[in-house]
Design a protein around this motif. Structure first.
Motif, PDB file in Angstrom:
ATOM      1  N   ILE A  21       0.855  -1.202   0.000  1.00  0.00           N
ATOM      2  CA  ILE A  21       0.000   0.000   0.000  1.00  0.00           C
ATOM      3  C   ILE A  21       0.881   1.237   0.000  1.00  0.00           C
ATOM      4  O   ILE A  21       1.829   1.342   0.784  1.00  0.00           O
ATOM      5  N   LEU A  22       0.544   2.189  -0.876  1.00  0.00           N
ATOM      6  CA  LEU A  22       1.160   3.513  -0.877  1.00  0.00           C
ATOM      7  C   LEU A  22       0.057   4.523  -0.636  1.00  0.00           C
ATOM      8  O   LEU A  22      -0.859   4.656  -1.449  1.00  0.00           O
ATOM      9  N   GLY A  23       0.116   5.222   0.508  1.00  0.00           N
ATOM     10  CA  GLY A  23      -0.923   6.175   0.846  1.00  0.00           C
ATOM     11  C   GLY A  23      -0.371   7.531   1.187  1.00  0.00           C
ATOM     12  O   GLY A  23       0.709   7.639   1.782  1.00  0.00           O
ATOM     13  N   PHE A  24      -1.109   8.568   0.842  1.00  0.00           N
ATOM     14  CA  PHE A  24      -0.726   9.942   1.138  1.00  0.00           C
ATOM     15  C   PHE A  24      -1.742  10.581   2.081  1.00  0.00           C
ATOM     16  O   PHE A  24      -2.945  10.535   1.845  1.00  0.00           O
ATOM     17  N   SER A  25      -1.251  11.172   3.188  1.00  0.00           N
ATOM     18  CA  SER A  25      -2.076  11.943   4.118  1.00  0.00           C
ATOM     19  C   SER A  25      -3.231  11.081   4.629  1.00  0.00           C
ATOM     20  O   SER A  25      -3.003  10.075   5.299  1.00  0.00           O
ATOM     21  N   ASP A  26      -4.479  11.430   4.346  1.00  0.00           N
ATOM     22  CA  ASP A  26      -5.609  10.607   4.770  1.00  0.00           C
ATOM     23  C   ASP A  26      -5.455   9.181   4.255  1.00  0.00           C
ATOM     24  O   ASP A  26      -5.785   8.219   4.953  1.00  0.00           O
ATOM     25  N   GLY A  27      -4.927   9.043   3.050  1.00  0.00           N
ATOM     26  CA  GLY A  27      -4.689   7.716   2.494  1.00  0.00           C
ATOM     27  C   GLY A  27      -3.645   6.936   3.270  1.00  0.00           C
ATOM     28  O   GLY A  27      -3.717   5.704   3.370  1.00  0.00           O
ATOM     29  N   CYS A  61       4.198  -5.138   9.269  1.00  0.00           N
ATOM     30  CA  CYS A  61       4.878  -5.154   7.973  1.00  0.00           C
ATOM     31  C   CYS A  61       5.924  -4.039   7.906  1.00  0.00           C
ATOM     32  O   CYS A  61       5.874  -3.077   8.676  1.00  0.00           O
ATOM     33  N   PRO A  62       6.893  -4.153   7.003  1.00  0.00           N
ATOM     34  CA  PRO A  62       7.857  -3.058   6.816  1.00  0.00           C
ATOM     35  C   PRO A  62       7.140  -1.794   6.343  1.00  0.00           C
ATOM     36  O   PRO A  62       6.238  -1.858   5.497  1.00  0.00           O
ATOM     37  N   VAL A  63       7.527  -0.664   6.900  1.00  0.00           N
ATOM     38  CA  VAL A  63       6.906   0.617   6.571  1.00  0.00           C
ATOM     39  C   VAL A  63       7.978   1.627   6.186  1.00  0.00           C
ATOM     40  O   VAL A  63       8.957   1.804   6.916  1.00  0.00           O
ATOM     41  N   LEU A  64       7.796   2.282   5.052  1.00  0.00           N
ATOM     42  CA  LEU A  64       8.605   3.441   4.684  1.00  0.00           C
ATOM     43  C   LEU A  64       7.775   4.665   4.999  1.00  0.00           C
ATOM     44  O   LEU A  64       6.750   4.925   4.363  1.00  0.00           O
ATOM     45  N   LEU A  65       8.182   5.413   6.013  1.00  0.00           N
ATOM     46  CA  LEU A  65       7.468   6.604   6.447  1.00  0.00           C
ATOM     47  C   LEU A  65       8.160   7.816   5.839  1.00  0.00           C
ATOM     48  O   LEU A  65       9.360   8.031   6.049  1.00  0.00           O
ATOM     49  N   MET A  66       7.410   8.611   5.065  1.00  0.00           N
ATOM     50  CA  MET A  66       7.976   9.731   4.335  1.00  0.00           C
ATOM     51  C   MET A  66       7.242  11.022   4.688  1.00  0.00           C
ATOM     52  O   MET A  66       6.049  11.014   5.020  1.00  0.00           O
ATOM     53  N   ILE A  69       4.028   2.168   2.221  1.00  0.00           N
ATOM     54  CA  ILE A  69       4.658   3.485   2.108  1.00  0.00           C
ATOM     55  C   ILE A  69       3.635   4.503   2.569  1.00  0.00           C
ATOM     56  O   ILE A  69       2.529   4.595   2.016  1.00  0.00           O
ATOM     57  N   ALA A  70       3.959   5.251   3.618  1.00  0.00           N
ATOM     58  CA  ALA A  70       3.048   6.240   4.196  1.00  0.00           C
ATOM     59  C   ALA A  70       3.674   7.625   4.057  1.00  0.00           C
ATOM     60  O   ALA A  70       4.763   7.874   4.581  1.00  0.00           O
ATOM     61  N   ILE A  71       2.996   8.526   3.374  1.00  0.00           N
ATOM     62  CA  ILE A  71       3.518   9.868   3.104  1.00  0.00           C
ATOM     63  C   ILE A  71       2.668  10.907   3.821  1.00  0.00           C
ATOM     64  O   ILE A  71       1.448  10.959   3.657  1.00  0.00           O
ATOM     65  N   GLY A  72       3.313  11.739   4.637  1.00  0.00           N
ATOM     66  CA  GLY A  72       2.620  12.863   5.265  1.00  0.00           C
ATOM     67  C   GLY A  72       1.596  12.477   6.304  1.00  0.00           C
ATOM     68  O   GLY A  72       0.499  13.051   6.340  1.00  0.00           O
TER      69      GLY A  72
END
Length: 290
Positions: free
Chosen positions: A139-145, A232-237, A164-167
């Motif tokens: 999963i790649l999500g931005f903000s609310d996503g 799970c592995p998480v890339l926090l951006m 991948i979690a952005i913002g």
């Protein structure tokens, strides 16, 4: 400051050229940047019933050369739409099966009849994943996503390979005050809202939806209990200058997630991938390969 939500102002801070190219510059389809009308593409679009709402999604990059790893794309809230994730979809669909979801209340997805919660949004995502593939998904999500992605990974660990979690940093009630002023929101870019309302199944409910989301954002919690449950592995951006998810909250989330990596994109705001996609993508590629 007017009662235009702090959250919305923070989102807009990511668009440095907003005055020259409002939301249409990054979100509205079709546009001059991306040939594919993401979020409104009949050749790739599908629906799935998720409890009280019909959710719209698009699938790209099928198994033309063998089976591809599925990756779910979740856009931001309120101002967000699938087209804002166009650079990600363009970059991923050659090597992945991309599942781009219009979250409930956005684009062609219904609002539903029950109050919004991240549990409900996570179940929406899983309804789509189950309709498309039996495999584990990224999963790649931005903000609310991204907050939705956290909840999906927490509730359905057996179905999520990595994230991948952005913002999206730690959030507790009282940390920020969100106020949506519909008149001001609609005036920010009238052609964009004309386009978006044309996609919506119930455009007359848009302000009702925003009022519900205002309550939801002001009462939501994303803290230790949630983050510690993500295996799970998480890339926090995040963007270095993100005022919607300030660095201390992002670092707090990073410290609470058991298997996390951190990437800060220098001199960018909330929508860091819009301001500097090459740097954002350079952090994502090795995470996807590992």
């Amino acid at each position: 400051m007017h009662k235009l939500t702090i959250l919305i102002l923070f989102i807009l801070s990511g668009f440095s050229s907003l005055a020259q190219a409002p939301f249409r510059g990054a979100m509205q389809a079709p546009n001059t940047i991306h040939k594919t009308p993401y979020g409104n593409n009949p050749s790739a679009g599908h629906y799935v019933q998720a409890n009280d709402a019909k959710i719209y999604y698009e699938v790209y990059g099928g198994a033309t050369h063998g089976k591809k790893q599925p990756i779910v794309i979740l856009h931001g809230g309120i101002l967000g739409s699938t087209i804002e994730m166009a650079n990600f979809i363009d970059s991923l669909k050659q090597n992945f099966q991309v599942i781009a979801i219009s979250t409930r209340g956005h684009g062609k997805s219904e609002i539903g009849s029950l109050p919004i919660t991240y549990e409900k949004k996570a179940n929406d995502v899983m309804a789509v994943i189950n309709a498309v593939t039996p495999d584990k998904a990224i999963i790649l999500g931005f903000s609310d996503g991204a907050y939705t992605a956290y909840k999906v990974a927490s509730m359905y660990p057996e179905r999520i390979k990595k994230m991948i979690a952005i913002g999206a940093g730690e959030q507790i009630p009282g940390l920020r005050k969100v106020v949506f002023n519909p008149k001001e929101l609609l005036a920010l870019d009238p052609p964009y809202w004309t386009q978006q309302k044309a996609l919506m199944p119930q455009p007359q409910r848009l302000e009702e939806f925003w009022a519900g989301m205002e309550t939801f954002y002001n009462t939501m919690t994303a803290s230790k209990e949630l983050f510690a449950s993500i295996k799970c592995p998480v890339l926090l951006m995040a963007g270095e200058l993100d005022r919607n998810a300030p660095l201390p909250t992002v670092i707090n989330a990073y410290n609470m997630i058991p298997n996390a990596q951190l990437s800060i994109i220098p001199n960018t705001g909330h929508v860091c991938f819009s301001e500097n996609f090459p740097a954002t993508w350079a952090s994502i590629v090795p995470f996807l390969k590992n």
